[in-house]
Write a protein that holds these residues in place. Structure first.
Motif, short mmCIF file in Angstrom:
data_model
loop_
_atom_site.label_atom_id
_atom_site.label_comp_id
_atom_site.label_asym_id
_atom_site.label_seq_id
_atom_site.Cartn_x
_atom_site.Cartn_y
_atom_site.Cartn_z
N THR A 52 -54.17 -37.36 -26.72
CA THR A 52 -54.04 -38.72 -27.25
C THR A 52 -52.86 -39.43 -26.58
O THR A 52 -52.95 -40.60 -26.21
CB THR A 52 -53.86 -38.70 -28.77
OG1 THR A 52 -55.05 -38.18 -29.35
CG2 THR A 52 -53.63 -40.10 -29.34
N SER A 55 -54.04 -40.35 -23.10
CA SER A 55 -54.98 -41.48 -23.05
C SER A 55 -54.27 -42.78 -23.43
O SER A 55 -54.57 -43.83 -22.86
CB SER A 55 -56.21 -41.23 -23.93
OG SER A 55 -55.82 -41.00 -25.23
N ASP A 56 -53.30 -42.71 -24.36
CA ASP A 56 -52.50 -43.91 -24.68
C ASP A 56 -51.76 -44.38 -23.43
O ASP A 56 -51.72 -45.58 -23.12
CB ASP A 56 -51.49 -43.63 -25.80
CG ASP A 56 -52.18 -43.52 -27.15
OD1 ASP A 56 -53.37 -43.87 -27.24
OD2 ASP A 56 -51.53 -43.06 -28.12
N HIS A 62 -59.23 -44.06 -26.80
CA HIS A 62 -58.86 -42.81 -27.48
C HIS A 62 -59.10 -41.60 -26.59
O HIS A 62 -59.60 -41.75 -25.46
CB HIS A 62 -59.60 -42.66 -28.83
CG HIS A 62 -61.07 -42.91 -28.73
ND1 HIS A 62 -61.92 -42.07 -28.11
CD2 HIS A 62 -61.82 -43.95 -29.19
CE1 HIS A 62 -63.15 -42.54 -28.19
NE2 HIS A 62 -63.12 -43.69 -28.83
N LYS A 63 -58.74 -40.42 -27.09
CA LYS A 63 -58.78 -39.24 -26.22
C LYS A 63 -60.20 -38.87 -25.79
O LYS A 63 -60.40 -38.25 -24.75
CB LYS A 63 -58.11 -38.05 -26.90
CG LYS A 63 -58.79 -37.54 -28.15
CD LYS A 63 -58.03 -36.36 -28.72
CE LYS A 63 -58.62 -35.91 -30.04
NZ LYS A 63 -57.85 -34.84 -30.66
#
Ligand code: SF4
Ligand code: SF4
Length: 369
Positions: A52, A55-56, A62-63
């Motif tokens: 997460t 991906s952020d 989201h992941k």
């Protein structure tokens, strides 16, 4: 054959269950542990939500989008490798191009676009019973009518019709992302699938049992929704079955073990032993037109076809007997025909079939080999 030098050692080691193959398996297991259980406490241990954060950092929603991106990249890069390797084989070139296209569009870009427009998630290349949630009423009621029609007609009409006409290959080797990854990024490991009789016996039971469980769970979840609060105990049982199936089949077998097993067990562990769609299409395939034909008296028994069959089929045995065959597990990847030095094998959609082959007893007994 092992080539000389460090690169030769590594190539051989990682594709023949050496120490690097086991290290890769462990790395994949760790990756999936963080993916599925990141941000949770498991057995008293907090697992950081690494993917997460990543991906952020990449600006992804989201992941799971991050995972979809990695999966798609693996198929594209692996697909280019396969197309270069088999650049002389039109079947492999067309098939791999379709696999890449389906993954990039139906399994990645379109779901992402749906998410951007805040529409319910839907993966057009995954149909029931593989995507069992497609038939859960809680999802059905949220789907727009065109997607619902696509999902129902796709699973109940398109899958059987194309299965009869072309065998299971149209789905397992051309459309499905699980098969797509196996036949692209998984290509170096395809020969590792077990060919033993014991594995074949296990396969027959396991894959059909998963199909039966998928049917039962779907029916129970629909029935529980239909009866509403009138039978709370039944509702509870259906919910338990749903979460049991979600954990064991969807998360563990399909999501994690299917890929983690590549370097030590070959690429089609999920497809061969547990996928309910493969089981359903395999049964249809036995009655359909697809078969592998054998040129009489051409086989020199080199065994390459058997070695490179990712579904553990002893293709050589049929070739030695000059026997055309239809095996429920065959995904029509075409690699047995590709590696055969004598051009003995051919994938065909033939009609009409010998009526002798279509009896129920032959389906259930020795012809289902
Ligand atoms: S029998 Fe041939 S086409 Fe079928 S799965 Fe095995 S290698 Fe692929
Ligand atoms: S690869 Fe061809 S020649 Fe070799 S065993 Fe198979 S069918 Fe026979």
């Amino acid at each position: 054959m092992r080539q000389q030098g460090a690169a030769g050692w590594f190539k051989h080691d990682i594709t023949h269950r050496g120490v690097t193959a086991w290290a890769l398996t462990l790395a994949l297991a760790l990756f999936y542990l963080l993916l599925y259980y990141g941000g949770r406490t498991v057995a008293g241990v907090y697992i950081p939500d690494v993917w997460t954060y990543v991906s952020d950092g990449l600006g992804l929603p989201h992941k799971w989008t991050f995972y979809g991106l990695l999966y798609t990249l693996a198929i594209v890069i692996g697909g280019v490798y396969v197309m270069r390797k088999y650049s002389h084989n039109r079947y492999q070139l067309v098939r791999t191009s379709v696999v890449i296209f389906v993954q990039c569009t139906l399994a990645f870009a379109i779901p992402w676009i749906l998410a951007v427009f805040e529409q319910p998630e839907f993966y057009f290349s995954y149909l029931w019973p593989l995507q069992i949630e497609n038939f859960y009423p809680s999802n059905v009621v949220n789907q727009p009518l065109p997607i619902l029609l696509y999902s129902v007609l796709g699973s109940l009409v398109l899958v059987p019709i194309l299965g009869v006409l072309y065998g299971k290959r149209w789905y397992c080797s051309w459309v499905c992302g699980c098969g797509g990854l196996a036949n692209t990024a998984g290509e170096p490991f395809r020969h590792l699938g077990t060919k033993s009789m014991r594995s074949w016996r296990f396969e027959k039971w396991a894959v059909h049992l998963t199909l039966v469980i998928a049917l039962v769970v779907t029916a129970m979840v629909i029935a529980a929704w239909a009866v509403g609060d009138n039978y709370p105990q039944f509702e509870e049982t259906a919910a338990s079955m749903q979460s049991f199936y979600g954990f064991l089949v969807v998360t563990m077998l399909s999501g994690i073990i299917g890929v983690v097993a590549y370097p030590i067990g070959g690429t089609r562990v999920w497809c061969r032993f547990f996928c309910p769609m493969a089981a359903l299409l395999g049964l249809i395939q036995k009655f359909g037109r697809f078969r592998i034909t054998v040129k009489d008296d051409m086989c020199i028994s080199c065994g390459l076809c058997t070695k490179y069959c990712e579904m553990g089929i002893d293709v050589r045995a049929y070739a030695q007997n000059n026997e055309d065959f239809v095996r429920a597990s065959c995904v029509g990847c075409g690699l047995c025909a590709e590696v055969c030095p004598r051009g003995v094998l051919r994938l065909e959609n033939k009609t009409p079939r010998d009526p002798q082959e279509l009896t129920m007893s032959s389906l259930l007994s020795e012809s289902y080999r």
